[in-house]
Write a protein that holds these residues in place. Structure first.
Motif, PDB file in Angstrom:
ATOM      1  N   PRO A  47      83.273  40.400  48.576  1.00 26.51           N
ATOM      2  CA  PRO A  47      83.164  41.607  47.755  1.00 26.51           C
ATOM      3  C   PRO A  47      83.658  42.885  48.416  1.00 26.51           C
ATOM      4  CG  PRO A  47      81.001  40.869  48.492  1.00 26.51           C
ATOM      5  CD  PRO A  47      81.957  39.778  48.833  1.00 26.51           C
ATOM      6  N   PHE A  48      83.801  42.886  49.732  1.00 21.97           N
ATOM      7  CA  PHE A  48      84.236  44.113  50.410  1.00 21.97           C
ATOM      8  C   PHE A  48      85.662  44.002  50.945  1.00 21.97           C
ATOM      9  CE2 PHE A  48      79.634  44.139  50.503  1.00 21.97           C
ATOM     10  CZ  PHE A  48      79.339  45.442  50.123  1.00 21.97           C
ATOM     11  N   LYS A  49      86.379  42.941  50.559  1.00 27.40           N
ATOM     12  CA  LYS A  49      87.689  42.718  51.159  1.00 27.40           C
ATOM     13  C   LYS A  49      88.691  43.816  50.814  1.00 27.40           C
ATOM     14  CE  LYS A  49      89.491  39.619  47.537  1.00 27.40           C
ATOM     15  NZ  LYS A  49      89.959  38.247  47.258  1.00 27.40           N
ATOM     16  N   ARG A  50      88.510  44.475  49.673  1.00 23.83           N
ATOM     17  CA  ARG A  50      89.429  45.553  49.293  1.00 23.83           C
ATOM     18  C   ARG A  50      88.890  46.939  49.645  1.00 23.83           C
ATOM     19  NH1 ARG A  50      92.434  42.776  44.786  1.00 23.83           N
ATOM     20  NH2 ARG A  50      91.043  41.117  44.096  1.00 23.83           N
ATOM     21  N   VAL A  51      87.607  47.028  49.950  1.00 25.47           N
ATOM     22  CA  VAL A  51      86.948  48.335  50.092  1.00 25.47           C
ATOM     23  C   VAL A  51      87.250  48.920  51.468  1.00 25.47           C
ATOM     24  CG1 VAL A  51      84.765  49.584  50.009  1.00 25.47           C
ATOM     25  CG2 VAL A  51      85.114  47.583  48.530  1.00 25.47           C
ATOM     26  N   VAL A  52      87.933  50.066  51.486  1.00 25.68           N
ATOM     27  CA  VAL A  52      88.241  50.742  52.753  1.00 25.68           C
ATOM     28  C   VAL A  52      87.381  51.982  52.955  1.00 25.68           C
ATOM     29  CG1 VAL A  52      90.594  49.863  52.849  1.00 25.68           C
ATOM     30  CG2 VAL A  52      90.151  52.044  51.700  1.00 25.68           C
ATOM     31  N   GLY A  53      86.618  52.361  51.934  1.00 27.62           N
ATOM     32  CA  GLY A  53      85.709  53.495  52.041  1.00 27.62           C
ATOM     33  C   GLY A  53      84.870  53.571  50.782  1.00 27.62           C
ATOM     34  N   TRP A  54      83.673  54.178  50.902  1.00 19.43           N
ATOM     35  CA  TRP A  54      82.803  54.281  49.735  1.00 19.43           C
ATOM     36  C   TRP A  54      81.826  55.431  49.892  1.00 19.43           C
ATOM     37  CZ3 TRP A  54      78.756  49.711  49.520  1.00 19.43           C
ATOM     38  CH2 TRP A  54      78.215  49.496  50.793  1.00 19.43           C
ATOM     39  N   ARG A  55      81.324  55.903  48.767  1.00 17.31           N
ATOM     40  CA  ARG A  55      80.305  56.938  48.800  1.00 17.31           C
ATOM     41  C   ARG A  55      79.029  56.360  49.415  1.00 17.31           C
ATOM     42  NH1 ARG A  55      77.478  59.951  43.644  1.00 17.31           N
ATOM     43  NH2 ARG A  55      76.023  61.205  44.875  1.00 17.31           N
ATOM     44  N   ASP A  56      78.213  57.216  50.013  1.00 16.64           N
ATOM     45  CA  ASP A  56      77.062  56.773  50.791  1.00 16.64           C
ATOM     46  C   ASP A  56      75.777  56.609  49.976  1.00 16.64           C
ATOM     47  OD1 ASP A  56      76.505  59.396  50.179  1.00 16.64           O
ATOM     48  OD2 ASP A  56      76.294  60.076  52.257  1.00 16.64           O
ATOM     49  N   ASP A  57      75.870  56.401  48.667  1.00 15.03           N
ATOM     50  CA  ASP A  57      74.674  56.415  47.821  1.00 15.03           C
ATOM     51  C   ASP A  57      73.941  55.085  47.729  1.00 15.03           C
ATOM     52  OD1 ASP A  57      77.252  56.079  46.185  1.00 15.03           O
ATOM     53  OD2 ASP A  57      75.754  55.167  44.875  1.00 15.03           O
ATOM     54  N   LEU A  58      74.590  53.941  47.974  1.00 15.69           N
ATOM     55  CA  LEU A  58      73.936  52.660  47.735  1.00 15.69           C
ATOM     56  C   LEU A  58      72.692  52.509  48.609  1.00 15.69           C
ATOM     57  CD1 LEU A  58      74.043  49.946  46.186  1.00 15.69           C
ATOM     58  CD2 LEU A  58      75.228  48.997  48.173  1.00 15.69           C
ATOM     59  N   GLY A  59      72.796  52.851  49.869  1.00 11.01           N
ATOM     60  CA  GLY A  59      71.660  52.711  50.775  1.00 11.01           C
ATOM     61  C   GLY A  59      70.520  53.657  50.462  1.00 11.01           C
ATOM     62  N   LYS A  60      70.806  54.725  49.706  1.00  9.77           N
ATOM     63  CA  LYS A  60      69.761  55.687  49.338  1.00  9.77           C
ATOM     64  C   LYS A  60      69.181  55.385  47.963  1.00  9.77           C
ATOM     65  CE  LYS A  60      72.224  59.317  51.884  1.00  9.77           C
ATOM     66  NZ  LYS A  60      72.973  60.594  51.763  1.00  9.77           N
ATOM     67  N   ALA A  61      70.055  55.093  46.997  1.00  7.41           N
ATOM     68  CA  ALA A  61      69.610  54.881  45.620  1.00  7.41           C
ATOM     69  C   ALA A  61      69.131  53.456  45.370  1.00  7.41           C
ATOM     70  CB  ALA A  61      70.736  55.231  44.646  1.00  7.41           C
ATOM     71  N   ASP A  62      69.663  52.500  46.132  1.00  7.99           N
ATOM     72  CA  ASP A  62      69.300  51.097  45.948  1.00  7.99           C
ATOM     73  C   ASP A  62      69.276  50.414  47.313  1.00  7.99           C
ATOM     74  OD1 ASP A  62      68.827  48.548  45.052  1.00  7.99           O
ATOM     75  OD2 ASP A  62      70.792  48.262  44.130  1.00  7.99           O
TER      76      ASP A  62
ATOM     77  N   TYR B 100      65.265  59.723  49.111  1.00  4.77           N
ATOM     78  CA  TYR B 100      65.353  60.972  48.353  1.00  4.77           C
ATOM     79  C   TYR B 100      64.010  61.700  48.281  1.00  4.77           C
ATOM     80  CZ  TYR B 100      69.863  59.210  46.603  1.00  4.77           C
ATOM     81  OH  TYR B 100      71.156  58.741  46.501  1.00  4.77           O
ATOM     82  N   VAL B 101      62.958  60.948  47.970  1.00  3.17           N
ATOM     83  CA  VAL B 101      61.620  61.532  47.801  1.00  3.17           C
ATOM     84  C   VAL B 101      60.636  60.671  48.598  1.00  3.17           C
ATOM     85  CG1 VAL B 101      59.889  62.349  46.152  1.00  3.17           C
ATOM     86  CG2 VAL B 101      62.298  62.202  45.460  1.00  3.17           C
ATOM     87  N   PRO B 102      60.537  60.881  49.898  1.00  6.68           N
ATOM     88  CA  PRO B 102      59.675  60.034  50.728  1.00  6.68           C
ATOM     89  C   PRO B 102      58.225  60.047  50.235  1.00  6.68           C
ATOM     90  CG  PRO B 102      61.085  61.410  52.100  1.00  6.68           C
ATOM     91  CD  PRO B 102      61.252  61.896  50.695  1.00  6.68           C
ATOM     92  N   GLY B 103      57.678  58.840  50.056  1.00 10.26           N
ATOM     93  CA  GLY B 103      56.291  58.729  49.630  1.00 10.26           C
ATOM     94  C   GLY B 103      56.034  59.216  48.224  1.00 10.26           C
ATOM     95  N   GLY B 104      57.092  59.286  47.397  1.00 10.60           N
ATOM     96  CA  GLY B 104      56.944  59.813  46.043  1.00 10.60           C
ATOM     97  C   GLY B 104      56.156  58.896  45.126  1.00 10.60           C
ATOM     98  N   ASN B 105      55.914  59.382  43.910  1.00 17.36           N
ATOM     99  CA  ASN B 105      55.132  58.629  42.930  1.00 17.36           C
ATOM    100  C   ASN B 105      55.976  57.667  42.103  1.00 17.36           C
ATOM    101  OD1 ASN B 105      52.665  59.916  43.606  1.00 17.36           O
ATOM    102  ND2 ASN B 105      53.291  61.729  42.433  1.00 17.36           N
ATOM    103  N   TRP B 106      57.260  57.586  42.382  1.00 17.96           N
ATOM    104  CA  TRP B 106      58.150  56.679  41.670  1.00 17.96           C
ATOM    105  C   TRP B 106      57.695  55.227  41.840  1.00 17.96           C
ATOM    106  CZ3 TRP B 106      59.425  54.127  46.006  1.00 17.96           C
ATOM    107  CH2 TRP B 106      59.540  54.865  47.196  1.00 17.96           C
ATOM    108  N   VAL B 107      58.075  54.389  40.868  1.00 16.71           N
ATOM    109  CA  VAL B 107      57.726  52.965  40.907  1.00 16.71           C
ATOM    110  C   VAL B 107      58.837  52.232  41.653  1.00 16.71           C
ATOM    111  CG1 VAL B 107      57.161  50.914  39.557  1.00 16.71           C
ATOM    112  CG2 VAL B 107      56.508  53.185  38.718  1.00 16.71           C
ATOM    113  N   GLY B 108      58.500  51.696  42.817  1.00 20.60           N
ATOM    114  CA  GLY B 108      59.517  51.125  43.697  1.00 20.60           C
ATOM    115  C   GLY B 108      59.961  49.732  43.291  1.00 20.60           C
ATOM    116  N   LEU B 109      60.993  49.673  42.456  1.00 22.24           N
ATOM    117  CA  LEU B 109      61.521  48.389  42.011  1.00 22.24           C
ATOM    118  C   LEU B 109      62.893  48.129  42.615  1.00 22.24           C
ATOM    119  CD1 LEU B 109      60.507  48.538  38.246  1.00 22.24           C
ATOM    120  CD2 LEU B 109      59.404  47.223  40.052  1.00 22.24           C
ATOM    121  N   GLY B 110      63.204  46.868  42.771  1.00 19.68           N
ATOM    122  CA  GLY B 110      64.473  46.410  43.322  1.00 19.68           C
ATOM    123  C   GLY B 110      64.262  44.967  43.747  1.00 19.68           C
ATOM    124  N   GLU B 111      65.339  44.248  43.973  1.00 25.77           N
ATOM    125  CA  GLU B 111      65.186  42.838  44.342  1.00 25.77           C
ATOM    126  C   GLU B 111      64.394  42.724  45.641  1.00 25.77           C
ATOM    127  OE1 GLU B 111      68.496  40.257  44.113  1.00 25.77           O
ATOM    128  OE2 GLU B 111      69.193  41.044  42.199  1.00 25.77           O
TER     129      GLU B 111
END
Length: 380
Positions: free
Chosen positions: A67-82, A276-287
């Motif tokens: 999946p990363f064979k073509r990717v030479v650069g990317w925005r830094d949001d995946l590690g923060k948002a997901d 983004y919001v350390p210790g926030g009240n958001w519902v922490g979902l993800g695989e």
């Protein structure tokens, strides 16, 4: 003469074998992106910059083998948002830790000089970045050095733009058949909901309040108009509370409007947003998410004045779902999950977890790990 014919056939066969062994030669093609721009691109592309890290959701579905064979650069949001997805990809592909990263266009943090130095064949941008990219004259700057920009969309109008975006990227990757296979699978899975509802006839459609990123801030309450999760809710057999209140895709519903409307069902979108919001009240979902903690946080959100006395809370019809369904081509799984919540009797045999597992097995490079939804009571 017979010997000459055999020789020519052998040469032709050898040429055919050589042709099979070699990758397709790049050629200049003209594509139309999601905002209607015609763009010339050397395809199949070999070097891409992802204007948003979460664009890996569609890249991985087309380049499952690497999946990363073509990717030479990317925005830094995946590690923060997901972060759950980022950690899973990092464990499988540790080289991504060294990929050059960019800030966002909206924040004015996209480094044009860095992008040029990476010599990409194309830069993918989401359409919500267009205003910022226009102000920065990004398209013109990159065009001056021969780098095309292509706009895609899975967020603003996903039910108009998901299929054409996947076809566009499939064409640029030389993966048209895989793109069509994905589109067909998506349509089949949506039909498993719409066909049942059509056959059932005049079913009662519960009123649903979808809260976007509940608990991310103290404000209440972000939601969706007649697109994205608002449209998913309608397709799944519900009435989206915010459709008449929000003219576009995104907006806000006042707490008083929620109290007055008294929704039958509440659905909150959530993710692991400690970055983004350390210790926030958001519902922490993800695989792989902690379901006990997610359920605890969802309970806390129901105690807010906008929700505490609603029929949804009284009946236990409160749910949370992975926020990133709103920004990926996987929305069909969310439609199935919402349908089982809204009409549990009609969809008692529908298993969204199995659908998500099949999606991973057929199209994605990582195995499926549950953690994308949680419920408090009825319709778990």
């Amino acid at each position: 003469m017979h010997t000459r014919r055999l020789f020519l056939r052998a040469v032709a066969a050898l040429a055919g074998l050589v042709g099979l062994a070699l990758p397709a030669a790049a050629e200049t093609i003209t594509v139309t992106d999601i905002i209607g721009r015609t763009v010339k691109v050397e395809a199949p592309v070999k070097r891409i910059i992802l204007g948003e890290g979460r664009q890996i959701y569609f890249v991985a579905a087309l380049d499952r083998d690497a999946p990363f064979k073509r990717v030479v650069g990317w925005r830094d949001d995946l590690g923060k948002a997901d972060p759950d997805s980022y950690k899973a990809y990092l464990a499988r592909y540790p080289e991504i830790a060294k990929l050059p990263t960019f800030g966002g266009m909206k924040e004015g943090a996209f480094d044009v000089e860095q992008a040029i130095s990476l010599k990409p064949d194309v830069l993918f941008l989401n359409i919500e970045a267009k205003v910022a990219s226009d102000e920065a004259k990004l398209v013109e700057k990159l065009a001056s050095v021969g780098i095309p920009v292509v706009y895609v969309d899975f967020r603003e109008k996903p039910f108009e733009h998901t299929e054409p975006s996947m076809r566009l990227i499939g064409k640029l990757f030389g993966k048209e058949q895989i793109a069509e296979d994905f589109i067909r699978f998506r349509a089949e899975q949506i039909a498993r909901v719409t066909d049942v509802l059509a056959k059932a006839g005049d079913v009662k459609r519960p009123l649903v309040m979808v809260e976007r990123a509940g608990g991310y801030s103290d404000d209440c309450c972000m939601s969706f108009g007649d697109e994205n999760f608002g449209r998913m809710t309608a397709i799944a057999g519900g009435r989206n509370l915010a459709t008449p209140l929000i003219p576009g895709t995104f907006g806000t519903v006042n707490p008083e409007q929620i109290v007055a409307a008294n929704p039958d069902v509440v659905i909150v979108t959530g993710g692991n947003w400690d970055a983004y919001v350390p210790g926030g009240n958001w519902v922490g979902l993800g695989e792989g998410a902690d379901m006990t903690e997610a359920r605890r946080k969802l309970v806390n959100l129901t105690k807010r004045p906008a929700f505490a006395q609603t029929q949804a809370v009284k009946d236990g019809r409160v749910h949370a779902i992975w926020h990133q369904f709103y920004n990926s081509p996987y929305q069909f799984v969310a439609i199935q999950r919402i349908a089982t919540w809204l009409h549990p009797e009609l969809f008692k045999d529908l298993d969204p977890d199995a659908t998500m597992k099949t999606l991973h097995e057929r199209f994605l490079p990582l195995p499926y790990r549950p953690g994308l939804w949680v419920s408090l009571g009825a319709g778990k």
